[in-house]
Design an enzyme around this catalytic site. Structure first.
Site, PDB file in Angstrom:
ATOM      1  N   GLY A 123      35.326 -11.394 -19.707  1.00  0.00           N
ATOM      2  CA  GLY A 123      36.203 -11.009 -18.607  1.00  0.00           C
ATOM      3  C   GLY A 123      36.887 -12.181 -17.935  1.00  0.00           C
ATOM      4  O   GLY A 123      37.399 -12.048 -16.823  1.00  0.00           O
ATOM      5  N   ARG A 164      35.677 -22.842 -41.364  1.00  0.00           N
ATOM      6  CA  ARG A 164      35.962 -21.425 -41.151  1.00  0.00           C
ATOM      7  C   ARG A 164      34.746 -20.644 -40.655  1.00  0.00           C
ATOM      8  O   ARG A 164      33.658 -20.758 -41.218  1.00  0.00           O
ATOM      9  CB  ARG A 164      36.463 -20.795 -42.452  1.00  0.00           C
ATOM     10  N   CYS A 168      37.700 -20.916 -35.834  1.00  0.00           N
ATOM     11  CA  CYS A 168      37.521 -22.024 -36.760  1.00  0.00           C
ATOM     12  C   CYS A 168      37.666 -23.350 -36.031  1.00  0.00           C
ATOM     13  O   CYS A 168      37.790 -23.415 -34.821  1.00  0.00           O
ATOM     14  CB  CYS A 168      38.562 -21.935 -37.883  1.00  0.00           C
ATOM     15  N   ASN A 211      43.203 -22.199 -36.013  1.00  0.00           N
ATOM     16  CA  ASN A 211      42.031 -21.760 -35.266  1.00  0.00           C
ATOM     17  C   ASN A 211      42.486 -20.690 -34.283  1.00  0.00           C
ATOM     18  O   ASN A 211      43.338 -20.949 -33.437  1.00  0.00           O
ATOM     19  CB  ASN A 211      41.428 -22.954 -34.513  1.00  0.00           C
ATOM     20  N   GLY A 212      41.936 -19.479 -34.396  1.00  0.00           N
ATOM     21  CA  GLY A 212      42.290 -18.455 -33.425  1.00  0.00           C
ATOM     22  C   GLY A 212      42.409 -17.075 -34.026  1.00  0.00           C
ATOM     23  O   GLY A 212      41.943 -16.814 -35.145  1.00  0.00           O
TER      24      GLY A 212
END
Length: 633
Positions: free
Chosen positions: A364, A50, A2, A75-76
């Site tokens: 990665g 969102r 978000c 956010n996360g």
């Protein structure tokens, strides 16, 4: 994934203008196109965009606690949220949703500012506590998720997920920070906690910041650092088994999603390792994507394809033209401040490609820093052995003189390019590493900067950034120290910034299992000789993955994710370069030596020297600051 935005008045409880907060929130629409909302009351305004990943039906933000005392925008992803929710239920908290956002609210109620120590994941959030009259800001341990903030002269705090959020506020000053200019031309990015603007900051990774209404100074706290605490080592075989188990678990916890999920597959060791662990952790085929180039030395798709075939992934790839410079103007808007990593172009393209199939992608990133994969680590280690054999008092005059006298020979085979080595041997270990990673080295910046800019710098150099981190380093081992420096500067300022902006420009969430903090804590404590053995970087990682990946993927030379800048500036961008750098753009700002700018362009375009890196750095600076106050008065 978000975007967050907000205004907090910590000197009074004035009304927050809803139109301004709305504009700030909409400036990051790309970060969360699914939903958006605001929370407003006197003295506080919170905004949220969102991108729905988990608990699609609920989980809307801003989110309030059941008693209405707390409000959070976030956010996360917190990967252990289910375990934390179960623990909080045992403590009497009742949940209305099935998402990680609500866990933050009740973790704050239970553990206060130490709640972040319980979170495993990537996050940036702002939590308003009405009773405490405070706003709590937090950023994850590595800075995977960004958080910008600024305190206006009238006592209002602005914050947001991107710098453009703050720039949408009409009262934000946009005056250049001279120290950030010095940092940028050395590193190619503006390192935390600075931004290109005076008075605008990034919250550092692993830090929290609390503003309390009526308190004149915010409270800042570091809650985590990379420990580099030595671990007990049994046998190498046991370490290989444990590494694979830890890597597999770090990947597995990042597979939770209610929307399509996949992975980037470059054909390098790190992304291939992530795909291998994903394939072993799920029954359905992994969605993988790769970008190829029509220039062979940049093209890794054959290696990516071999991994995709081994694990029967749903693989799709796209070839990018070597003339793909259409993004040139868009990069400035994407990054908001000068950013000079040209691999931002292919990173943008691979995110664009991934978003056609998935909403979440695993990457990665972080493997080179943790497992000593960069070639520069081996070179630095070898130079450091020579540095330790001779006191600095002898090295500095001897090798300093050789470095000045030896000709610069970019055209010659590497073995004859000794000027940089001599210059490095004349320095301390930290100074030498900074010298090796600098785009424009100290001598070049001295020629590039105008007398007015040098005067404003008052002797400041980028060395202070590296020296400050080195002074806090938990390790004095030469290799571990430069790994630590990279994690504090290059990893967050360059790599993670690049991936966040490029992915969120396409509303794509990227998860980074190699930056799982329990995995990192363990890896940091491994003996350095098992990370870099002889000339083989990532030794333990590669040996551990031999049963899981093709040999030629593990042990081929590292290629990188580059673009042909040198050819662009002598060909299709030749005139564009001259117009932007010499034709009334940078030359008229008063920041640079106009004669030296012309020398860089002429020498490069005549084929005398390869100045593509500093020229790209200048071009990106010009594009990002075109509308800013560049006055030095």
């Amino acid at each position: 994934m978000c975007g967050i935005a907000g205004i907090f008045d910590f000197s009074a409880e004035r009304d927050i203008p809803s139109d301004v907060l709305h504009a700030m929130n909409q400036a990051q629409f790309h970060r969360g196109p699914d939903e958006g909302d605001l929370f407003l009351e006197p003295g506080i305004g919170l905004g949220h965009r969102r991108l729905s990943i988990i608990d699609l039906a609920s989980g809307q933000q801003p989110m309030h606690s059941a008693d209405g005392n707390l409000c959070v925008v976030y956010n996360g992803e917190i990967y252990n949220f289910r375990e934390l929710a179960a623990e909080l239920r045992e403590l009497g908290h009742q949940f209305r949703t099935h998402c990680d956002t609500e866990v933050i609210l009740y973790a704050w109620q239970e553990w206060g500012e130490r709640c972040v120590e319980r979170f495993r994941g990537m996050f940036a959030f702002a939590l308003y506590d009405r009773r405490a009259r405070s706003l709590f800001l937090a950023r994850d341990r590595f800075g995977i998720k960004p958080l910008f903030y600024s305190v206006l002269p009238d006592g209002q705090l602005l914050f947001g997920s991107e710098l453009k959020v703050l720039k949408a506020h009409p009262a934000l000053p946009r005056k250049l920070e001279p120290q950030a200019v010095e940092d940028y031309f050395a590193l190619g990015y503006v390192p935390e906690p600075k931004t290109i603007y005076q008075g605008v900051h990034k919250l550092c990774p692993g830090y929290t910041l609390t503003f309390t209404r009526g308190a004149p100074v915010p409270a800042q706290r570091q809650y985590w650092d990379i420990p580099f605490s030595p671990i007990a080592v049994a046998s190498e075989a046991d370490l290989q088994d444990e590494l694979v188990a830890r890597l597999r678990e770090a990947v597995k916890v990042r597979l939770v999603s209610e929307v399509p999920l996949g992975a980037f597959l470059s054909g390098g060791v790190d992304s291939s390792a992530v795909v291998a662990m994903m394939a072993q952790a799920q029954s359905e085929p992994v969605n993988t994507c790769a970008i190829g180039f029509d220039v062979p030395q940049f093209n890794e798709t054959d290696f990516a394809r071999s991994v995709a075939e081994r694990y029967h992934t749903n693989h799709f790839e796209q070839t990018v033209s070597s003339e793909d410079f259409d993004l040139l103007d868009g990069l400035a808007a994407l990054y908001d401040e000068p950013y000079a990593d040209s691999s931002a172009i292919p990173t943008y393209r691979v995110c664009q490609l991934a978003r056609q199939r998935v909403t979440v992608a695993l990457s990665g990133d972080g493997g080179d820093e943790h497992f000593a994969g960069y070639r520069r680590y081996r070179l630095h280690r070898n130079e450091d052995r020579l540095r330790r054999a001779m006191p600095l008092g002898l090295r500095r005059p001897l090798f300093g003189a050789l470095g000045r006298l030896y000709p610069k020979a970019d055209w010659a085979p590497r073995v004859f390019r000794a000027k940089t080595t001599f210059q490095a041997l004349a320095r301390t270990s930290v100074e030498a590493y900074l010298h090796s990673v600098s785009i424009c080295r100290r001598e070049q910046r001295a020629q590039l900067f105008s007398p007015a800019l040098k005067s404003r710098l008052q002797g400041y150099t980028v060395d202070s950034v590296f020296n400050a981190h080195a002074a806090k380093s938990p390790t004095d081992d030469p290799l571990s120290l430069i790994q630590y420096l990279d994690m504090k500067t290059y990893l967050v300022g360059d790599i993670l910034t690049k991936v966040d902006r490029a992915s969120m420009a396409h509303s794509l969430e990227v998860r980074v299992p190699l930056l799982d903090h329990p995995l990192t804590e363990w890896v940091s404590g491994l003996p350095v000789g098992i990370k870099l053995r002889g000339s083989e970087g990532k030794y333990l990682l590669k040996k551990s993955l031999e049963p899981h990946l093709p040999h030629d993927v593990l042990y081929r030379p590292k290629m990188g994710f580059g673009v042909p800048l040198a050819d662009w500036f002598r060909g299709p961008l030749k005139q564009r370069l001259r117009d932007d750098l010499l034709g009334g753009g940078l030359a008229d700002t008063g920041l640079f030596n106009a004669a030296y700018l012309e020398k860089l362009v002429d020498e490069h375009q005549r084929g005398l020297r390869d100045h593509s890196a500093p020229l790209w750095t200048l071009l990106m600076f010009q594009g990002a600051t075109r509308d800013d106050d560049l006055a030095l008065g």
